[in-house]
Design a protein around this motif. Structure first.
Motif, mmCIF file in Angstrom:
data_model
loop_
_atom_site.group_PDB
_atom_site.id
_atom_site.type_symbol
_atom_site.label_atom_id
_atom_site.label_comp_id
_atom_site.label_asym_id
_atom_site.label_seq_id
_atom_site.Cartn_x
_atom_site.Cartn_y
_atom_site.Cartn_z
ATOM 1 N N CYS A 68 0.862 -1.352 0.081
ATOM 2 C CA CYS A 68 0.021 -0.138 -0.049
ATOM 3 C C CYS A 68 0.812 1.241 0.038
ATOM 4 N N ARG A 70 -1.394 4.309 -0.020
ATOM 5 C CA ARG A 70 -2.337 5.222 -0.358
ATOM 6 C C ARG A 70 -2.287 6.505 0.539
ATOM 7 N N CYS A 71 -1.377 6.295 1.716
ATOM 8 C CA CYS A 71 -1.225 7.492 2.511
ATOM 9 C C CYS A 71 0.375 7.744 2.801
ATOM 10 N N LEU A 73 2.148 7.749 5.184
ATOM 11 C CA LEU A 73 3.011 6.739 6.019
ATOM 12 C C LEU A 73 3.921 5.594 5.363
ATOM 13 N N HIS A 74 3.570 5.168 4.056
ATOM 14 C CA HIS A 74 4.380 4.272 3.399
ATOM 15 C C HIS A 74 5.708 4.496 3.256
ATOM 16 N N LYS A 139 -1.560 0.912 9.478
ATOM 17 C CA LYS A 139 -0.632 -0.485 9.231
ATOM 18 C C LYS A 139 1.073 -0.120 9.215
ATOM 19 N N THR A 155 -7.503 7.202 5.603
ATOM 20 C CA THR A 155 -7.100 6.292 4.630
ATOM 21 C C THR A 155 -7.211 4.826 4.945
HETATM 22 FE FE1 SF4 Z 1 -1.790 2.115 3.396
HETATM 23 FE FE2 SF4 Z 1 -2.384 2.291 5.902
HETATM 24 FE FE3 SF4 Z 1 0.498 2.337 5.183
HETATM 25 FE FE4 SF4 Z 1 -1.239 4.472 4.757
HETATM 26 S S1 SF4 Z 1 -0.864 3.301 6.829
HETATM 27 S S2 SF4 Z 1 0.459 3.541 3.591
HETATM 28 S S3 SF4 Z 1 -3.224 3.536 4.132
HETATM 29 S S4 SF4 Z 1 -1.185 0.499 4.804
#
Ligand code: SF4
Length: 239
Positions: A68, A70-71, A73-74, A139, A155
């Motif tokens: 992922c 999507r936000c 934090l990745h 996550k 997200t």
């Molecule tokens: Fe994806 Fe969740 Fe990680 Fe953000 S925190 S990148 S939404 S897995």
């Protein structure tokens, strides 16, 4: 000291102690973030919504998550920390986000706080850790272990919701102020809300102190409070 004065002094001390414990947890685990909206946060515009009705298993949720991005934090993560435990658990524990050890291992609650959580589950509740499910609201590890930001929570929340709907736990135990605030969608005082039942999308939620807070404030009183919360959660899961 006359009795009235002594009683008043004890009441003041009790109130001060409760407030200090609350502040201690907030200092430990709650980095101020932009004001948390009172209502549940809407999905971020760039989120890719899951077809939750089609999600039946944890594997499907994990597959949908993928690698992922999507936000934001990745960008700082080493490993996605999806969750760990029994896919048919009656009790699900939810923290706010992975820490350093979790980020490195890809598993939730594996550091000192995780070891304490394991003891709380295995010695306190007398059930194997593998019989429960443990996950976080987000996550990926937030930088410097800060509290996840509202857009990150919004997200990632779909995946927590997918995990919950796949497992269908009888009880969710929210660990600490940030996780409880994020689940309930409002800034809560953990000292005030712990020990009472709340609701997240129809699932009963029991907030309790975070194990990291307990490590810092390892008092007989705090251990008793957490034990009461866990006992209530176990009893409700068996009802
Ligand atoms: Fe994806 Fe969740 Fe990680 Fe953000 S925190 S990148 S939404 S897995």
């Amino acid at each position: 000291m006359d009795r009235a004065l002594e009683a008043e002094a004890k009441a003041v001390l009790r109130a001060a102690r409760a407030r200090l414990e609350e502040l201690a947890e907030e200092e430990l685990a709650w980095t101020p973030t932009p004001a948390m909206p009172e209502r549940r946060m809407a999905a971020a515009p760039n989120a890719q919504p899951l077809a939750l009705a089609d999600i039946r298993t944890l594997e499907q949720v994990r597959s949908q998550l993928g690698e992922c991005t999507r936000c934001p934090l990745h960008q700082g993560r080493t490993k996605i920390v999806f969750g760990d435990g029994n896919a048919n658990a009656e009790i699900m524990f939810v923290g706010e986000g992975p820490g350093e050890q979790e980020d490195l291992s890809g598993l939730p609650f594996v550091g000192r706080a995780g070891e304490l959580l394991t003891r709380m589950i295995e010695n306190g509740l007398q059930i194997p850790r593998a019989s429960v499910y443990i996950a976080n609201v987000v996550k990926c590890r937030p930088p410097n272990n800060r509290t996840p930001l509202p857009n990150e929570v919004a997200t990632c929340r779909e995946f927590l919701d997918g995990q919950i709907d796949a497992i269908k736990p009888k009880v969710i135990v929210a660990l600490g102020k940030p996780a409880t605030s994020l689940l309930l969608g409002r800034d809560v005082s953990i000292t005030r809300v712990r020990g009472s039942w709340h609701d997240y999308r129809g699932y009963p939620v029991m907030p309790t102190f975070h194990p990291a807070f307990l490590l810092r404030q390892y008092t007989q009183e705090n251990r008793r409070l957490v034990w009461e919360d866990l006992k209530a959660a176990l009893e409700r899961s068996k009802a």
